[in-house]
Design an enzyme around this catalytic site. Structure first.
Site, mmCIF file in Angstrom:
data_model
loop_
_atom_site.group_PDB
_atom_site.id
_atom_site.type_symbol
_atom_site.label_atom_id
_atom_site.label_comp_id
_atom_site.label_asym_id
_atom_site.label_seq_id
_atom_site.Cartn_x
_atom_site.Cartn_y
_atom_site.Cartn_z
ATOM 1 N N CYS A 30 0.832 -1.209 0.000
ATOM 2 C CA CYS A 30 0.000 0.000 0.000
ATOM 3 C C CYS A 30 0.870 1.265 0.000
ATOM 4 C CB CYS A 30 -0.912 0.006 1.229
ATOM 5 S SG CYS A 30 -1.751 1.588 1.465
ATOM 6 N N LYS A 57 -11.162 -8.401 5.343
ATOM 7 C CA LYS A 57 -10.630 -7.709 6.526
ATOM 8 C C LYS A 57 -11.098 -8.381 7.812
ATOM 9 C CE LYS A 57 -10.883 -3.380 4.013
ATOM 10 N NZ LYS A 57 -11.739 -2.262 3.690
ATOM 11 N N VAL A 70 -5.808 0.993 5.550
ATOM 12 C CA VAL A 70 -4.499 1.152 6.166
ATOM 13 C C VAL A 70 -3.848 2.399 5.572
ATOM 14 C CG1 VAL A 70 -4.151 -1.292 6.665
ATOM 15 C CG2 VAL A 70 -3.447 -0.403 4.434
ATOM 16 N N GLU A 82 -5.449 7.405 8.648
ATOM 17 C CA GLU A 82 -5.155 8.340 7.544
ATOM 18 C C GLU A 82 -3.648 8.651 7.531
ATOM 19 O OE1 GLU A 82 -8.223 8.610 5.159
ATOM 20 O OE2 GLU A 82 -6.631 10.079 4.892
ATOM 21 N N SER A 83 -3.007 8.325 6.403
ATOM 22 C CA SER A 83 -1.544 8.404 6.345
ATOM 23 C C SER A 83 -0.961 9.756 6.780
ATOM 24 C CB SER A 83 -1.064 8.072 4.926
ATOM 25 O OG SER A 83 -1.695 8.892 3.964
HETATM 26 N N1 GSH Z 1 -6.720 8.423 2.462
HETATM 27 C C1 GSH Z 1 -6.180 7.203 2.971
HETATM 28 C C2 GSH Z 1 -6.095 6.179 1.852
HETATM 29 C C3 GSH Z 1 -5.614 4.814 2.354
HETATM 30 C C4 GSH Z 1 -5.932 3.706 1.356
HETATM 31 O O1 GSH Z 1 -6.576 3.946 0.313
HETATM 32 N N2 GSH Z 1 -5.484 2.494 1.684
HETATM 33 C C5 GSH Z 1 -5.904 1.355 0.879
HETATM 34 C C6 GSH Z 1 -4.748 0.402 0.570
HETATM 35 S S1 GSH Z 1 -3.564 1.123 -0.508
HETATM 36 C C7 GSH Z 1 -6.907 0.540 1.678
HETATM 37 O O2 GSH Z 1 -6.755 0.362 2.861
HETATM 38 N N3 GSH Z 1 -7.900 0.007 0.985
HETATM 39 C C8 GSH Z 1 -8.912 -0.833 1.561
HETATM 40 C C9 GSH Z 1 -10.283 -0.302 1.327
HETATM 41 O O3 GSH Z 1 -10.440 0.839 0.865
HETATM 42 O O4 GSH Z 1 -11.228 -1.024 1.617
HETATM 43 C C10 GSH Z 1 -4.809 7.487 3.609
HETATM 44 O O5 GSH Z 1 -4.169 8.455 3.206
HETATM 45 O O6 GSH Z 1 -4.415 6.749 4.533
#
Ligand code: GSH
Length: 240
Positions: A30, A57, A70, A82-83
């Protein structure tokens, strides 16, 4: 040390991290989680990582975060997701080697470049990798035009100045995956069109924290194929 394998629906919730201990919920490929892994590595923060199977999940993961994505951090019973929020939180609770700019104007500048990335590049990047083939030529042009804004924003040698900083780490994960653009859509980020960005990418690849968190283009391509097939292999490359 927990296994690197992604935890799935039906798995038992791992016991909470001990007092003062930090845990990262992540997924190995990710890019958003990589932002936080880069901060952790650059600051040398001890932590454990639990990888999450994002198609199946675990129930306990969804109880920790309503967003279900994540990265997520857990420390002393507190959850942060949130990153970008995670990264600022890390600088807040571990103020040594602070990466987030302290100067309000510099912090604003870095946030504005990230906003430019989101508005002018990120969507086209995703469309190139995941979108329809016949739309790719038009999208490729929009992507290259958008990337010019990022090239122009690069204050050499790093986005954050003399040393790599928050903006460098928060942008890097997508650049690390540029080989996927070349392979999926034939789009190359060349040195004659993007001299500053290509030189920056070379510099980034030399940093120990980037080396510690990155996968090779070959591994990204392999993972990308599994992602495009709708069956992401989160455990790619791990022993059975
Ligand atoms: N805005 C979020 C985006 C995080 C994100 O999109 N993570 C993806 C993996 S790359 C995720 O967890 N996807 C699972 C889902 O959306 O169900 C951040 O900045 O943390």
């Amino acid at each position: 040390m927990p296994s690197e394998k992604a935890m799935k629906t039906g798995s038992a919730c791992p016991p909470p991290p001990g007092p003062g201990k930090l845990r990262l919920y992540s997924m190995r490929f990710c890019p958003y989680a990589e932002r936080t892994r880069l901060f952790l590595a650059a600051k040398g923060i001890e932590h454990e990582t639990i990888n999450i199977h994002l198609r199946e999940k675990p129930e306990w993961f969804l109880e920790k975060t309503p967003v279900g994505q994540v990265p997520v951090l857990e420390k002393d019973g507190k959850i942060v997701y949130e990153s970008l929020v995670c990264n600022e939180y890390l600088d807040g609770i571990y103020p040594d080697k602070c990466i987030t700019p302290r100067d309000p104007l510099e912090k604003a500048r870095q946030s504005m470049v990230l906003a430019l990335w989101d508005a002018k590049v990120a969507g086209f990047y995703n469309k190139l990798v995941f979108g329809k083939e016949d739309e790719r030529p038009a999208v490729a042009k929009q992507f290259v035009d958008g990337l010019q804004y990022i090239e122009n924003a690069l204050t050499q040698p790093f986005f954050s100045g003399d040393k790599a900083g928050a903006l460098d780490y928060n942008l890097w994960p997508w650049f690390e995956r540029f080989s996927m653009l070349k392979n999926c859509a034939g789009v190359e980020v060349s040195a004659d069109k993007f001299p500053k960005l290509t030189a920056w990418m070379e510099r980034m690849l030399e940093l120990p924290e980037v080396k510690a968190c990155s996968f090779s283009p070959e591994v990204h391509d392999q993972y990308g194929k599994t992602l495009l097939s709708g069956k992401s292999d989160y455990d790619l490359g791990l022993e059975e």
